[in-house]
Design a protein around this motif. Structure first.
Motif, PDB file in Angstrom:
ATOM      1  N   ALA A  20       0.873  -1.178   0.000  1.00 58.43           N
ATOM      2  CA  ALA A  20       0.000   0.000   0.000  1.00 58.43           C
ATOM      3  C   ALA A  20       0.911   1.228   0.000  1.00 58.43           C
ATOM      4  CB  ALA A  20      -0.891   0.002   1.237  1.00 58.43           C
ATOM      5  N   ASP A  27      -3.044  -0.568  -4.411  1.00 57.11           N
ATOM      6  CA  ASP A  27      -1.890  -1.328  -3.943  1.00 57.11           C
ATOM      7  C   ASP A  27      -1.034  -1.707  -5.144  1.00 57.11           C
ATOM      8  OD1 ASP A  27      -2.965  -1.135  -1.436  1.00 57.11           O
ATOM      9  OD2 ASP A  27      -3.643  -3.200  -1.342  1.00 57.11           O
ATOM     10  N   ASN A 109      -7.338  -3.432   2.820  1.00 56.51           N
ATOM     11  CA  ASN A 109      -6.348  -4.416   3.259  1.00 56.51           C
ATOM     12  C   ASN A 109      -7.019  -5.707   3.719  1.00 56.51           C
ATOM     13  OD1 ASN A 109      -4.400  -2.534   2.690  1.00 56.51           O
ATOM     14  ND2 ASN A 109      -4.047  -1.975   4.814  1.00 56.51           N
TER      15      ASN A 109
END
Length: 146
Positions: A20, A27, A109
């Motif tokens: 990230a 990403d 994430n």
């Protein structure tokens, strides 16, 4: 240009992962061949510096170097489920139920981890496509905190 970021996930068996970028945005894919340090040292949350290049399937990190441990994770706030305006005054609202309120980056994430765990055969390009569509839904419905 050298940039910095945080390892979101790195699978040393498969030899790839994602970073990230500190500056935000999607990403960046990273392959084991582009690591300057031993692959066994790479783990989620570690800080890295790298060069971004355009690969066959999108952005790719190269010359990836560990910088050290991750910054402390932001504390997740607890908010009552159904506390939003759409539930205000609802007779069946359960004010005692709690859920994690994630930032957009935290959710992205978590989603990346879930997709890799659920479908390890996804290519990086497929993973990015699925995640991008889910994140569009998340933003459209304000399911994450800014």
């Amino acid at each position: 240009m050298v940039v910095t970021g945080t390892v979101v996930r790195f699978d040393e068996v498969r030899g790839y992962g994602f970073i990230a970028p500190d500056a935000g945005g999607e990403d960046v894919f990273v392959h084991v061949n582009d690591l300057r340090d031993d692959k066994h040292l790479f783990d989620s949350g570690l800080r890295v510096e790298y060069t971004t290049e355009v690969g066959e399937r999108g952005l790719k990190a190269s010359d990836v170097k560990l910088l050290g441990p991750a910054r402390p994770a932001a504390m997740r706030r607890q908010a009552p489920v159904g506390s939003g305006p759409e539930r205000a005054g609802s007779a069946d609202s359960d004010e005692d139920m709690m859920c994690d309120v994630l930032s957009h980056a935290e959710f992205r994430n978590e989603l990346t981890e879930a997709l890799l765990d659920a479908a390890p055969s996804l290519t990086a390009a497929q993973l990015v496509q699925v995640r991008q569509r889910v994140m569009e839904l998340v933003q459209a419905h304000n399911w994450t905190e800014a």
